[in-house]
Enzyme design. Structure first.
Site, PDB file in Angstrom:
ATOM      1  N   GLN A 101      41.082  34.090  38.735  1.00  0.00           N
ATOM      2  CA  GLN A 101      41.562  34.381  39.605  1.00  0.00           C
ATOM      3  C   GLN A 101      42.679  32.992  39.953  1.00  0.00           C
ATOM      4  OE1 GLN A 101      38.735  33.143  43.510  1.00  0.00           O
ATOM      5  NE2 GLN A 101      37.927  35.371  41.558  1.00  0.00           N
ATOM      6  N   HIS A 103      45.639  33.005  44.032  1.00  0.00           N
ATOM      7  CA  HIS A 103      45.519  33.616  45.127  1.00  0.00           C
ATOM      8  C   HIS A 103      47.267  33.321  45.696  1.00  0.00           C
ATOM      9  CE1 HIS A 103      41.959  33.153  45.500  1.00  0.00           C
ATOM     10  NE2 HIS A 103      41.168  32.264  46.138  1.00  0.00           N
ATOM     11  N   GLU A 120      43.454  26.373  49.148  1.00  0.00           N
ATOM     12  CA  GLU A 120      41.470  26.964  48.902  1.00  0.00           C
ATOM     13  C   GLU A 120      41.544  25.141  48.623  1.00  0.00           C
ATOM     14  OE1 GLU A 120      39.823  29.640  47.787  1.00  0.00           O
ATOM     15  OE2 GLU A 120      39.681  28.898  45.904  1.00  0.00           O
ATOM     16  N   HIS A 178      43.001  29.379  38.888  1.00  0.00           N
ATOM     17  CA  HIS A 178      41.115  28.763  38.735  1.00  0.00           C
ATOM     18  C   HIS A 178      39.889  29.909  38.969  1.00  0.00           C
ATOM     19  CE1 HIS A 178      42.139  30.334  42.695  1.00  0.00           C
ATOM     20  NE2 HIS A 178      40.778  30.171  43.049  1.00  0.00           N
ATOM     21  N   ARG A 198      42.619  38.643  40.720  1.00  0.00           N
ATOM     22  CA  ARG A 198      41.641  38.545  39.360  1.00  0.00           C
ATOM     23  C   ARG A 198      42.478  38.756  38.723  1.00  0.00           C
ATOM     24  NH1 ARG A 198      37.737  42.665  41.561  1.00  0.00           N
ATOM     25  NH2 ARG A 198      36.563  41.169  42.890  1.00  0.00           N
TER      26      ARG A 198
END
Length: 346
Positions: A101, A103, A120, A178, A198
């Protein structure tokens, strides 16, 4: 209002790749559900934390913050994020591999979804022998090659594959491909967003028996194809010291193993503190109010900005904490030089 460290009710999420470590880790009775995530401190509307202690017991975190934003978030955080808690922290138990996936950054997430982007970090708490994860590309590829590898299922061949152990840290800025893989229990600090694209999910069914949705085209727009020399965050773990492991535009994170009473005065940051107890129960003693809060392993607390001057007292020999907050200190070049000189002269 009386301000104190906030504890929260369990907020567990069942997912197809989840395991069975999180309930015992949090002192809860085991179940057959595959629990993949414990949302420790959340202001995401779809799954907001409920306060479990003190005068605010039973209140949701969003409403509590809305009544006292400067005192809880910190004045600078409140102004910057318009009264919203900018972080979401989780414990994650991956029994099976998560999807590949990526972001989006703030600009894309706002444009496409009206939400915050999602950078993150991961701190590995426990890893089975041979456990690994993916973070970043190991070689340069083109958008065209990306599309082809998604179609033929070979995308993992070009991902940087990392063997991991307890204590390993990875920072994942928005745009970095990641995936957490099976056998890993970790703590995650992220921007307060639930936007995930995804890329590849191993052609497996979801909890409802149907294939989970992929977001191939959106992911292609979000991906950063740049290759880094080292994706792992290097640091020196030092007992009885708060060790900085992440200093990003979105959050600052410290880890500490404490074997004796330890003073934490973070008022200068003008930010809330989220403290995740990774190992060993401890007591937090707030100096301004005299409050004592028991923080157990597998639990987290949000310490309002106005009382972020406290002592950590380990109860069983040692405790390990992960602290996340917003660093609002002056980051200008002049200020950084001044801070460096101050530290080197101490």
């Amino acid at each position: 209002m009386i301000y104190y460290p906030l504890l929260f009710s369990p907020n567990l999420h069942s997912v197809v790749w989840g395991g069975h470590q999180l309930r015992p880790y949090k002192g809860l009775a085991p179940s057959d559900d595959p629990i993949g995530e414990s949302w420790e401190v959340s202001a995401v509307p779809s799954s907001t934390s409920i306060i479990a202690n003190g005068p605010l017991v039973g209140r949701d975190l969003v409403s509590a913050i809305s009544e006292h934003p400067d005192s809880i978030l910190g004045k600078a955080v409140n102004e910057r994020y318009h009264g919203q808690l900018p972080l979401l922290v989780k414990f994650i138990d991956a029994k099976r591999d998560l999807s590949i996936q990526v972001h989006p950054n703030d600009e894309m997430a706002m444009r496409e979804h009206g939400k915050m982007g999602k950078s993150e970090m991961w701190y590995v708490i426990k890893a089975a022998p041979g456990a690994h994860l993916y973070a970043g590309f190991k070689q340069e590829i083109t958008p065209e090659e990306y599309q082809q590898r998604i179609q033929d299922g070979t995308i993992t061949e070009v991902l940087a594959d990392h063997l991991v152990k307890a204590g390993d840290v990875f920072y994942l800025p928005a745009g970095r491909v990641h995936a957490i893989c099976g056998g890993i229990l970790l703590a995650e600090v992220q921007q307060s967003s639930d936007v995930t694209y995804r890329i590849f999910d191993y052609n497996r069914p979801g909890m409802d028996g149907k294939p989970r949705e992929l977001h191939t085209e959106l992911a292609a727009k979000a991906l950063d194809y740049h290759v880094e020399r080292n994706y792992r965050t290097e640091y020196t773990d030092t007992t009885n010291r708060a060790v900085q492991i992440i200093d990003s535009p979105y959050f600052s994170v410290r880890v500490m193993e404490i074997t004796q009473p330890f003073h934490r005065n973070l008022l200068k940051y003008d930010s809330f503190i989220i403290s995740m107890c990774l190992e060993g129960d401890c007591t937090l003693h707030v100096r301004s109010t005299g409050d004592d809060i028991l923080l157990k392993a597998g639990h987290s607390t949000l310490i309002p900005a106005c009382i972020a001057d406290y002592d950590v007292l380990p109860l069983h020999g040692a405790t390990r904490l992960l602290d996340a907050f917003i660093d609002n200190m002056d980051r200008s070049l002049t200020s950084q030089v001044t801070r460096f000189l101050h530290l080197t002269q101490k």
